[in-house]
Design a protein around this motif. Structure first.
Motif, PDB file in Angstrom:
ATOM      1  N   VAL A 224       4.671   3.555  -0.879  1.00 61.05           N
ATOM      2  CA  VAL A 224       5.365   4.016  -2.084  1.00 61.05           C
ATOM      3  C   VAL A 224       6.334   2.940  -2.603  1.00 61.05           C
ATOM      4  O   VAL A 224       6.252   2.521  -3.770  1.00 61.05           O
ATOM      5  CB  VAL A 224       6.102   5.350  -1.795  1.00 61.05           C
ATOM      6  CG1 VAL A 224       6.964   5.754  -2.976  1.00 61.05           C
ATOM      7  CG2 VAL A 224       5.079   6.445  -1.480  1.00 61.05           C
ATOM      8  N   LEU A 225       7.247   2.488  -1.763  1.00 62.48           N
ATOM      9  CA  LEU A 225       8.222   1.498  -2.234  1.00 62.48           C
ATOM     10  C   LEU A 225       7.574   0.129  -2.415  1.00 62.48           C
ATOM     11  O   LEU A 225       7.824  -0.565  -3.407  1.00 62.48           O
ATOM     12  CB  LEU A 225       9.409   1.403  -1.263  1.00 62.48           C
ATOM     13  CG  LEU A 225      10.193   2.688  -1.020  1.00 62.48           C
ATOM     14  CD1 LEU A 225      11.497   2.397  -0.280  1.00 62.48           C
ATOM     15  CD2 LEU A 225      10.491   3.421  -2.321  1.00 62.48           C
TER      16      LEU A 225
ATOM     17  N   ASP B 263      -2.597  -6.015   9.600  1.00 58.60           N
ATOM     18  CA  ASP B 263      -1.951  -5.082  10.520  1.00 58.60           C
ATOM     19  C   ASP B 263      -0.726  -5.820  11.039  1.00 58.60           C
ATOM     20  O   ASP B 263      -0.843  -6.795  11.790  1.00 58.60           O
ATOM     21  CB  ASP B 263      -2.890  -4.713  11.666  1.00 58.60           C
ATOM     22  CG  ASP B 263      -2.187  -3.842  12.710  1.00 58.60           C
ATOM     23  OD1 ASP B 263      -0.956  -3.613  12.587  1.00 58.60           O
ATOM     24  OD2 ASP B 263      -2.855  -3.400  13.651  1.00 58.60           O
TER      25      ASP B 263
ATOM     26  N   GLN C 135       6.367   7.937   4.847  1.00 56.51           N
ATOM     27  CA  GLN C 135       6.954   7.838   6.187  1.00 56.51           C
ATOM     28  C   GLN C 135       8.116   8.803   6.397  1.00 56.51           C
ATOM     29  O   GLN C 135       8.486   9.078   7.530  1.00 56.51           O
ATOM     30  CB  GLN C 135       7.345   6.388   6.510  1.00 56.51           C
ATOM     31  CG  GLN C 135       8.215   5.673   5.487  1.00 56.51           C
ATOM     32  CD  GLN C 135       9.698   6.005   5.577  1.00 56.51           C
ATOM     33  OE1 GLN C 135      10.162   6.537   6.563  1.00 56.51           O
ATOM     34  NE2 GLN C 135      10.455   5.699   4.527  1.00 56.51           N
TER      35      GLN C 135
ATOM     36  N   THR D 128       0.818  -1.216   0.000  1.00 56.05           N
ATOM     37  CA  THR D 128       0.000   0.000   0.000  1.00 56.05           C
ATOM     38  C   THR D 128       0.852   1.266   0.000  1.00 56.05           C
ATOM     39  O   THR D 128       0.336   2.352  -0.208  1.00 56.05           O
ATOM     40  CB  THR D 128      -0.852  -0.007   1.285  1.00 56.05           C
ATOM     41  OG1 THR D 128       0.013  -0.388   2.379  1.00 56.05           O
ATOM     42  CG2 THR D 128      -1.991  -0.991   1.194  1.00 56.05           C
TER      43      THR D 128
ATOM     44  N   PHE E 191      14.364   7.647  -0.852  1.00 55.33           N
ATOM     45  CA  PHE E 191      13.267   7.713  -1.816  1.00 55.33           C
ATOM     46  C   PHE E 191      12.140   8.488  -1.139  1.00 55.33           C
ATOM     47  O   PHE E 191      11.623   8.018  -0.109  1.00 55.33           O
ATOM     48  CB  PHE E 191      12.748   6.302  -2.154  1.00 55.33           C
ATOM     49  CG  PHE E 191      13.736   5.402  -2.840  1.00 55.33           C
ATOM     50  CD1 PHE E 191      14.830   4.876  -2.173  1.00 55.33           C
ATOM     51  CD2 PHE E 191      13.544   5.052  -4.166  1.00 55.33           C
ATOM     52  CE1 PHE E 191      15.733   4.039  -2.804  1.00 55.33           C
ATOM     53  CE2 PHE E 191      14.439   4.214  -4.814  1.00 55.33           C
ATOM     54  CZ  PHE E 191      15.530   3.700  -4.128  1.00 55.33           C
TER      55      PHE E 191
ATOM     56  N   GLY F 263      18.301   3.454  -0.267  1.00 55.99           N
ATOM     57  CA  GLY F 263      18.812   4.753   0.181  1.00 55.99           C
ATOM     58  C   GLY F 263      17.629   5.682   0.394  1.00 55.99           C
ATOM     59  O   GLY F 263      16.671   5.332   1.091  1.00 55.99           O
TER      60      GLY F 263
ATOM     61  N   TYR G  90      14.426   4.287  14.347  1.00 52.20           N
ATOM     62  CA  TYR G  90      14.350   3.761  12.979  1.00 52.20           C
ATOM     63  C   TYR G  90      15.672   3.084  12.595  1.00 52.20           C
ATOM     64  O   TYR G  90      15.689   1.942  12.134  1.00 52.20           O
ATOM     65  CB  TYR G  90      14.031   4.920  12.022  1.00 52.20           C
ATOM     66  CG  TYR G  90      13.877   4.494  10.580  1.00 52.20           C
ATOM     67  CD1 TYR G  90      12.672   3.982  10.116  1.00 52.20           C
ATOM     68  CD2 TYR G  90      14.938   4.599   9.695  1.00 52.20           C
ATOM     69  CE1 TYR G  90      12.530   3.592   8.800  1.00 52.20           C
ATOM     70  CE2 TYR G  90      14.802   4.210   8.369  1.00 52.20           C
ATOM     71  CZ  TYR G  90      13.600   3.709   7.927  1.00 52.20           C
ATOM     72  OH  TYR G  90      13.462   3.311   6.620  1.00 52.20           O
TER      73      TYR G  90
ATOM     74  N   LYS H 170      16.273  -0.929  11.885  1.00 50.64           N
ATOM     75  CA  LYS H 170      16.698  -1.444  10.578  1.00 50.64           C
ATOM     76  C   LYS H 170      18.002  -2.237  10.692  1.00 50.64           C
ATOM     77  O   LYS H 170      18.210  -3.203   9.958  1.00 50.64           O
ATOM     78  CB  LYS H 170      16.841  -0.294   9.575  1.00 50.64           C
ATOM     79  CG  LYS H 170      15.500   0.334   9.192  1.00 50.64           C
ATOM     80  CD  LYS H 170      14.585  -0.672   8.509  1.00 50.64           C
ATOM     81  CE  LYS H 170      13.328  -0.034   7.956  1.00 50.64           C
ATOM     82  NZ  LYS H 170      12.480  -0.966   7.193  1.00 50.64           N
TER      83      LYS H 170
HETATM   84  N1  LIG Z   1      11.502   5.753   1.352  1.00 51.39           N
HETATM   85  C1  LIG Z   1      12.752   5.583   1.706  1.00 51.39           C
HETATM   86  O1  LIG Z   1      13.623   6.445   1.460  1.00 51.39           O
HETATM   87  C2  LIG Z   1      13.161   4.339   2.432  1.00 51.39           C
HETATM   88  C3  LIG Z   1      14.517   4.122   2.629  1.00 51.39           C
HETATM   89  C4  LIG Z   1      14.928   2.975   3.284  1.00 51.39           C
HETATM   90  C5  LIG Z   1      13.986   2.055   3.711  1.00 51.39           C
HETATM   91  N2  LIG Z   1      12.667   2.294   3.504  1.00 51.39           N
HETATM   92  C6  LIG Z   1      11.718   1.287   3.975  1.00 51.39           C
HETATM   93  O2  LIG Z   1      10.872   0.903   2.921  1.00 51.39           O
HETATM   94  C7  LIG Z   1       9.650   0.412   3.467  1.00 51.39           C
HETATM   95  C8  LIG Z   1       8.487   1.107   2.760  1.00 51.39           C
HETATM   96  O3  LIG Z   1       8.459   2.463   3.144  1.00 51.39           O
HETATM   97  P1  LIG Z   1       8.052   3.663   2.175  1.00 51.39           P
HETATM   98  O4  LIG Z   1       9.190   4.584   2.148  1.00 51.39           O
HETATM   99  O5  LIG Z   1       7.462   3.132   0.910  1.00 51.39           O
HETATM  100  O6  LIG Z   1       6.944   4.369   3.077  1.00 51.39           O
HETATM  101  P2  LIG Z   1       5.357   4.421   2.969  1.00 51.39           P
HETATM  102  O7  LIG Z   1       4.939   5.183   4.179  1.00 51.39           O
HETATM  103  O8  LIG Z   1       4.947   4.929   1.640  1.00 51.39           O
HETATM  104  O9  LIG Z   1       4.938   2.896   3.076  1.00 51.39           O
HETATM  105  C9  LIG Z   1       4.899   2.201   4.294  1.00 51.39           C
HETATM  106  C10 LIG Z   1       3.670   1.323   4.284  1.00 51.39           C
HETATM  107  O10 LIG Z   1       3.641   0.550   5.490  1.00 51.39           O
HETATM  108  C11 LIG Z   1       2.302   0.496   5.906  1.00 51.39           C
HETATM  109  N3  LIG Z   1       2.179   0.201   7.325  1.00 51.39           N
HETATM  110  C12 LIG Z   1       2.633   0.940   8.360  1.00 51.39           C
HETATM  111  N4  LIG Z   1       2.258   0.371   9.519  1.00 51.39           N
HETATM  112  C13 LIG Z   1       1.561  -0.757   9.200  1.00 51.39           C
HETATM  113  C14 LIG Z   1       0.906  -1.760   9.966  1.00 51.39           C
HETATM  114  N5  LIG Z   1       0.878  -1.745  11.307  1.00 51.39           N
HETATM  115  N6  LIG Z   1       0.299  -2.777   9.293  1.00 51.39           N
HETATM  116  C15 LIG Z   1       0.299  -2.805   7.942  1.00 51.39           C
HETATM  117  N7  LIG Z   1       0.899  -1.882   7.174  1.00 51.39           N
HETATM  118  C16 LIG Z   1       1.516  -0.861   7.805  1.00 51.39           C
HETATM  119  C17 LIG Z   1       1.777   1.893   5.619  1.00 51.39           C
HETATM  120  O11 LIG Z   1       0.355   1.930   5.626  1.00 51.39           O
HETATM  121  C18 LIG Z   1       2.384   2.142   4.240  1.00 51.39           C
HETATM  122  O12 LIG Z   1       1.529   1.651   3.228  1.00 51.39           O
HETATM  123  C19 LIG Z   1       9.719   0.699   4.971  1.00 51.39           C
HETATM  124  O13 LIG Z   1      10.144  -0.463   5.636  1.00 51.39           O
HETATM  125  C20 LIG Z   1      10.781   1.760   5.073  1.00 51.39           C
HETATM  126  O14 LIG Z   1      11.394   1.787   6.316  1.00 51.39           O
HETATM  127  C21 LIG Z   1      12.223   3.420   2.869  1.00 51.39           C
END
Ligand SMILES: NC(=O)c1ccc[n+]([C@@H]2O[C@H](COP(=O)([O-])OP(=O)(O)OC[C@H]3O[C@@H](n4cnc5c(N)ncnc54)[C@H](O)[C@@H]3O)[C@@H](O)[C@H]2O)c1
Length: 263
Positions: free
Chosen positions: A27-28, A73, A203, A25, A199, A197, A166, A170
């Motif tokens: 972005v990544l 969840d 969050q 749901t 994106f 890295g 965070y 990780k």
């Molecule tokens: N965006 C970045 O730069 C980046 C970098 C390194 C790692 N990450 C990791 O990538 C992953 C995706 O993050 P993102 O950046 O796409 O952020 P995002 O906020 O777009 O996506 C995170 C998703 O996790 C879901 N989520 C949160 N709590 C939840 C729960 N209790 N139950 C079910 N779903 C839940 C949210 O609803 C959301 O859809 C994360 O683990 C994040 O830590 C992101």
């Protein structure tokens, strides 16, 4: 010799696979759903937001892929078990699990509240553990085995200011990944980490203020943010049965050089 497309299909094709992308749901996770579906898998877009999950699944179907939404969840073991049962009921197997839900929290160290620390660890680390603990044994029982992809971060290795919980969560995700990979290495289940890295996403929207963005760009040899589809190639290598057959306990960084370079 096979044709180039046959060769790539053998290495990376996921036609017979059922894949769950938890946090699909987001972005990544959404980009990973698209990529895994485009490689042929039947994708379960799993997360809390029905609206976003249904929309992602519908977009994949519209583009010619196979996808559906399933609620989860990740802070609840029961919810994970219900997801497992729902996917097994529908597909009879789970070949790929991507643990991509995540939350962040950015405050000065002395202001971190216990509840916030817990929230970050529950979503980033405990949920990754629950995903591994609930799905790895099931994959091990399947003749075709399976593959788990956990999403770490560059912060696992280079702890970032303001995101203490965070970064620590990780680092623990990467550690857990290696430990579970060892546990299942001879049981047909591979477990790896993908460490993105920077994106822009939901969050980290509040965290990416101009001054911080400048610092990040100064430390990123490619001097730009990543685009979510740029994660797909590395993710496919890690989840594809053939391409990744001898890869487990690995971490791949997709970070424009951030972790490899100090100026
Ligand atoms: N965006 C970045 O730069 C980046 C970098 C390194 C790692 N990450 C990791 O990538 C992953 C995706 O993050 P993102 O950046 O796409 O952020 P995002 O906020 O777009 O996506 C995170 C998703 O996790 C879901 N989520 C949160 N709590 C939840 C729960 N209790 N139950 C079910 N779903 C839940 C949210 O609803 C959301 O859809 C994360 O683990 C994040 O830590 C992101």
């Amino acid at each position: 010799m096979p044709s180039p497309s046959e060769f790539l299909q053998q290495l990376f094709g996921l036609e017979s696979d059922a894949a769950i992308v938890i946090g699909g749901t987001g972005v990544l996770g959404g980009a990973l759903c698209d990529g895994i579906a485009a490689a042929g898998a039947q994708v379960v877009v799993a997360g809390r937001s029905r609206e976003r999950g249904e929309a992602r699944a519908a977009a994949i179907r519209e583009a010619g892929g196979t996808a559906e939404f399933a609620p989860v969840d990740v802070t609840s073991r029961k919810s994970f078990q219900e997801l497992r049962d729902a996917v097994l009921g529908r597909h009879g197997r789970v070949d790929i699990l991507v643990n991509c839900a995540g939350v962040n929290s950015a405050v000065p160290y002395e202001e971190i509240e216990d509840a916030d620390w817990q929230r970050v660890f529950d979503t980033n680390l405990k949920a990754t553990h629950l995903g591994c603990q609930i799905f790895a044994p099931l994959m091990a029982r399947q003749e075709q085995g399976g593959s788990i992809l956990n999403i770490g971060s560059v912060t696992a290795h280079l702890p970032l200011s303001r995101v203490f919980a965070y970064s620590a969560s990780k680092a623990a995700v990467n550690n857990l990944t290696k430990n579970v990979a060892r546990e299942y290495a001879t049981k047909g289940v591979r477990v790896n980490s993908l460490n993105p890295g920077f994106f822009p996403a939901e969050q980290n929207r509040k965290i990416l203020q101009p001054e911080r963005v400048k610092k990040i760009m100064d430390q990123t040899p490619m001097a730009r943010f990543g685009e979510p589809p740029e994660l797909i190639g590395a993710a496919l290598l890690l989840v594809a049965r053939q391409a990744g057959s001898f890869v487990t306990g690995a971490e791949i960084f997709v970070d424009g050089g951030f972790t490899g370079m100090r100026f």
